[in-house]
Design an enzyme around this catalytic site. Structure first.
Site, short mmCIF file in Angstrom:
data_model
loop_
_atom_site.label_atom_id
_atom_site.label_comp_id
_atom_site.label_asym_id
_atom_site.label_seq_id
_atom_site.Cartn_x
_atom_site.Cartn_y
_atom_site.Cartn_z
N LYS A 1 0.83 -1.22 0.00
CA LYS A 1 0.00 0.00 0.00
C LYS A 1 0.86 1.26 0.00
O LYS A 1 0.62 2.19 -0.80
CB LYS A 1 -0.91 -0.01 1.23
CG LYS A 1 -1.61 1.30 1.52
CD LYS A 1 -2.48 1.18 2.75
CE LYS A 1 -1.68 1.01 4.02
NZ LYS A 1 -0.98 2.24 4.43
N THR A 2 1.84 1.33 0.87
CA THR A 2 2.68 2.53 0.97
C THR A 2 3.46 2.76 -0.32
O THR A 2 3.62 3.90 -0.77
CB THR A 2 3.66 2.41 2.15
OG1 THR A 2 2.91 2.16 3.35
CG2 THR A 2 4.46 3.68 2.33
N GLN B 1 -9.67 -4.50 7.18
CA GLN B 1 -8.88 -4.08 8.33
C GLN B 1 -9.50 -2.89 9.05
O GLN B 1 -8.81 -2.13 9.73
CB GLN B 1 -7.44 -3.76 7.90
CG GLN B 1 -6.71 -4.96 7.32
CD GLN B 1 -5.26 -4.69 7.01
OE1 GLN B 1 -4.44 -4.47 7.92
NE2 GLN B 1 -4.91 -4.70 5.74
N ASP C 1 -4.83 8.05 2.83
CA ASP C 1 -4.37 6.73 3.29
C ASP C 1 -5.36 6.17 4.32
O ASP C 1 -6.02 6.93 5.04
CB ASP C 1 -2.98 6.89 3.90
CG ASP C 1 -2.32 5.55 4.21
OD1 ASP C 1 -2.76 4.53 3.65
OD2 ASP C 1 -1.36 5.54 5.01
N GLU C 2 -5.45 4.85 4.42
CA GLU C 2 -6.28 4.16 5.44
C GLU C 2 -7.71 4.70 5.46
O GLU C 2 -8.24 5.05 6.52
CB GLU C 2 -5.63 4.31 6.83
CG GLU C 2 -4.20 3.80 6.92
CD GLU C 2 -4.09 2.28 6.99
OE1 GLU C 2 -5.11 1.60 6.71
OE2 GLU C 2 -3.00 1.78 7.29
N ARG D 1 -0.52 -10.33 10.58
CA ARG D 1 0.73 -9.71 11.06
C ARG D 1 1.90 -10.69 10.90
O ARG D 1 3.06 -10.29 10.95
CB ARG D 1 0.64 -9.34 12.56
CG ARG D 1 -0.42 -8.32 12.97
CD ARG D 1 -0.44 -7.10 12.11
NE ARG D 1 -1.39 -7.26 11.02
CZ ARG D 1 -1.39 -6.51 9.92
NH1 ARG D 1 -0.48 -5.59 9.75
NH2 ARG D 1 -2.29 -6.70 8.98
#
Length: 770
Positions: free
Chosen positions: A38-39, A261, A230-231, A621
């Protein structure tokens, strides 16, 4: 012509990422699955915009954390240089909007130098308002008021609208706080008079600026040629509204997020913002980043089979091209104590096998209170750990407050403990009084307690009202001292202190996540006291008084406080704190009904789905191995209660998991069922008819109604023999290796495997002979 990057960044992207980066023709939604880069996509999207001729100072990129903004800016700097990167409007929602508000402070009724109140400032002001209104601060607690007001602001509800809403009034009345609306109104008026905003006001006034000043709104719509967020699954209604106003009709917008998420509804996050974004932008182009670069195939497949059971989601197929890897290990343990010791043992074994640093290991749990027994199991093995995003159990404020009462019951001359709780819960003994007591103590060479109990308080400048309050406090502490002197064990004294101070009752009035966590932690201290007394009585392991308990606790506390080195440590944290992090090896403990999912989520379809998303976040994770554990019994509120495996374990495709049963469970199979057979959860999130021809089994109700373990008999030495197998309710299964006596009392020595060898006094201990 735009700024050219110093290398062909597009070659570093997979086809899905590349398509999302290159699309600049309208609104775009990038659904970024866990570990899908994503980043990288956000970073290269900005680089591509600049390469296409967009001026960097006309690009706005909004994030939720300074860390995320800093990471993106560093990557862009590496590609385009600092001169370009520094011109970007990149930062958190609050920092970027604050920058705009300072430029237009007069339009919204402020001066350019307006102050920003942090949470402590806000609570201090609310406390003052409650006092001015002569309200009960135990009911109108600043933390609760701050939470209600914050939620109202995030929903763009003004004080006037709040006061006119009948439902708000009825809800506040039920919670015994009918004047919240009035407090909200006064709070806003006081902030305005002080030329101050709180954090939520930044979003409120940004909305007002965009809504009420069309010229200003039009200016920024024309000024910012592209907006990135973002997010997006974590945005609230207020943030969603501002973004819509900023992009205007041009709709040059790219939002990145993952509905799977979305786990922060308690903070105001609204999953509908991302689920129904297409309704707001009919020309929305959706890109799905489905390749996971972080985890093994088995971890991703298991996580996908879990989240597939959610009804409200944007369908995607996350996959991994990494090694297949290990199956997810679902471990069933006899008790929470065995669970903690087994996790410590598994980490130790894994470290010996893989030679990984302790930093590569994480233990995740649903509630902070679960950390206590885990910390103890790691300490006993001398395994280094750190509490991530929080404090070690005995360092949490509410725990330290209660421990301070315990300390005074043993040593009333403990000035630090007395200072900490002399006015907690609030009893009208303020700093001025404390300063006078300190002065008298210094001049008379006495402790504060000695001054309170033996000095003429009028002579040190205290009035009769304050003296009466001090005498009431003195009587309370003396009651605890007398109980301790009389020989009460630590648990009995602890119960008395809980009941007489009323701290737990005080906190129990609130339903905020912060307050619920405090309640769980306080109850966990009681469980710790009961466990301390029971196990010492059974093992003949020494005194059971409060002084001995505190000796163990304060040693742990000192170790925590001295933990200032940078050596590798196992990370312990809640699943919420783990979002955005990754570890080679992840252990998720307490995957049980009423714990994960939380008992407070069982009546709500949307909350059950969020709990499932939370477990999805926990599993994803992990890079190489993931272990999910649950116990057949858990020690809560001073007693051992039966627990059931989480319904979510039945949601995971059995092809991707391996069930490991502890030796203790094997010896007492009547207590356990295979979670894969217990539940066959439908897409609705609730249990349906199980497969394999089993009859329908209802989901267990709240644990508070669950029975304690069956009454276990006591035994005499004549019934026992060396080599005999027994089952203890906390230690699990073990083998008798010695039968002896201690001070004339019959005693057995038992090897409990992973938990170790224990000496048990027969007059106290109860167990089953296997």
């Amino acid at each position: 012509m735009g700024q050219e990057p110093n290398y062909n960044y597009l070659d570093l992207l997979n086809p899905q990422q590349r398509a999302a980066v290159l699309y600049n023709e309208g609104p775009a939604l990038v659904i970024a699955g866990a570990g899908s880069g994503k980043t990288r996509v956000l970073t290269y999207k900005i680089v591509n915009l600049i390469s296409c001729g967009y001026e960097p100072y006309r690009i706005m990129a909004l994030t939720f954390t300074n860390k995320a903004a800093r990471e993106m800016k560093e990557r862009i700097t590496a590609i385009l240089g600092d001169k370009v990167a520094s011109k970007l409007w990149m930062g958190t929602f609050h920092s970027i909007f604050l920058r705009i508000l300072r430029r237009h402070s007069e339009e919204i009724g402020f001066t350019p130098g307006f102050t920003i109140y942090d949470s402590a400032d806000s609570k201090s002001l609310l406390k003052m308002i409650v006092k001015d209104l002569a309200l009960d601060e135990k009911i109108y607690k600043p933390s609760v008021l701050a939470s209600v007001i914050s939620n109202a602001k995030n929903a763009m509800i003004t004080p006037t609208e709040y006061l006119l809403d009948r439902d708000n009034y009825e809800n506040d009345k039920k919670s015994r706080r009918p004047l919240i609306g009035q407090i909200y109104k006064i709070y806003q008026e006081r902030c305005k008079l002080a030329n101050a905003m709180d954090f939520d006001d930044i979003l409120v006034y940004m909305n007002i600026l965009m809504r009420d000043y069309p010229d200003v709104c039009r200016h920024y719509q024309e000024f910012f040629k592209y907006v990135l967020v973002d997010e997006y699954q974590d945005t609230n209604f207020s943030q969603h509204l501002i973004v819509s106003q900023l992009v205007g009709d041009r709709q040059n917008l790219c939002v990145v997020g993952d509905d799977a998420q979305s786990i922060y509804s308690f903070r105001g996050a609204d999953i509908n913002n991302i689920l129904y974004l297409e309704n707001r932008y009919p020309k929305l182009k959706i890109f799905k980043l489905e390749r996971n670069y972080r985890s093994t195939q088995n971890i991703i497949n298991a996580a996908e089979s879990l989240i597939d059971k959610n009804m409200r989601q944007m369908k995607k197929h996350v996959y991994s091209e990494n090694e297949p890897g290990e199956l997810i290990n679902v471990v069933r343990t006899y008790s929470d104590m065995e669970e903690a010791f087994m996790v410590a043992n598994m980490i130790n074994q894994s470290k010996l096998t893989h030679h990984d640093s302790y930093d590569e290991y994480a233990i995740l749990y649903r509630t902070n209170a679960q950390s206590r027994i885990l910390e103890e199991s790691l300490r006993k093995r001398n395994m280094p750990y750190r509490i991530y995003g929080g404090l070690s159990f005995y360092q949490r404020k509410e725990v330290k407050d209660m421990i301070a009462y315990f300390r005074l019951s043993v040593n009333p001359d403990d000035d630090e403990a007395l200072r900490r709780i002399i006015n907690y819960p609030t009893r009208g003994i303020g700093e001025t009084t404390l300063k006078k007591l300190y002065s008298a103590a210094s001049s008379e060479t006495k402790s504060l307690w000695q001054v309170i109990t033996s000095s003429d308080l009028k002579n040190i400048g205290l009035n009769s009202g304050i003296i009466a309050k001090l005498n009431s406090f003195k009587d309370l502490i003396q009651e605890f001292i007398d109980d301790n002197i009389s020989g009460s064990n630590a648990y009995a004294l602890g119960q008395l202190i809980y009941n007489r101070t009323g701290i737990l009752t005080l906190i129990a009035h609130d339903s905020t996540p912060e307050s619920i966590s405090k309640q769980e932690n306080l109850k966990e201290i009681l469980s710790g006291l009961k466990e301390f007394v029971d196990l010492r009585e059974q093992t003949g392991g020494g005194e059971t008084d409060m002084k001995t308990f505190l000796s163990e606790v304060m040693l742990a506390t000192d170790q925590d406080e001295n933990d200032t080195d940078d050596l590798p440590k196992i990370s312990l944290m809640t699943v919420h704190s783990a979002k955005g992090l990754e570890f080679k090896h992840v252990y998720v403990v307490g995957v049980e009904e009423d714990l994960f999912p939380s008992s407070m989520s069982l009546d709500s379809f949307s909350q059950i789905e969020e709990e499932r998303r939370l477990l999805y976040v926990a599993i994803t994770r992990a890079k190489e191995s993931c272990v999910l554990t649950y116990a057949g019994s858990r020690f809560r509120n001073g007693q051992t209660v039966m627990t059931s495996p989480s319904r979510f374990l039945g949601d995971i495709d059995r092809r991707f998991i391996h069930i490991q049963v502890s030796k203790n469970v094997s010896m007492d199979n009547s207590k356990f069922e295979n979670p894969l057979l217990r539940y066959n959860t439908s897409r609705s999130g609730y249990a349906s008819k199980p497969s394999l021809g089993l009859s329908k089994i209802p989901i267990p109700k709240n644990n508070s109604k669950n029975p304690t373990l069956n009454v276990i008999p006591q035994h005499i030495a004549q019934e026992l023999s060396i080599g005999m197998s027994i089952l203890h309710d906390r230690f699990g299964a073990g083998k008798i290796v010695k039968i002896d006596s201690l001070s004339g009392e019959d005693m057995i020595t038992v090897d409990f495997g992973v938990i170790g060898i224990k000496n048990l006094l027969l007059k106290f201990v109860k167990f089953k002979i296997l």
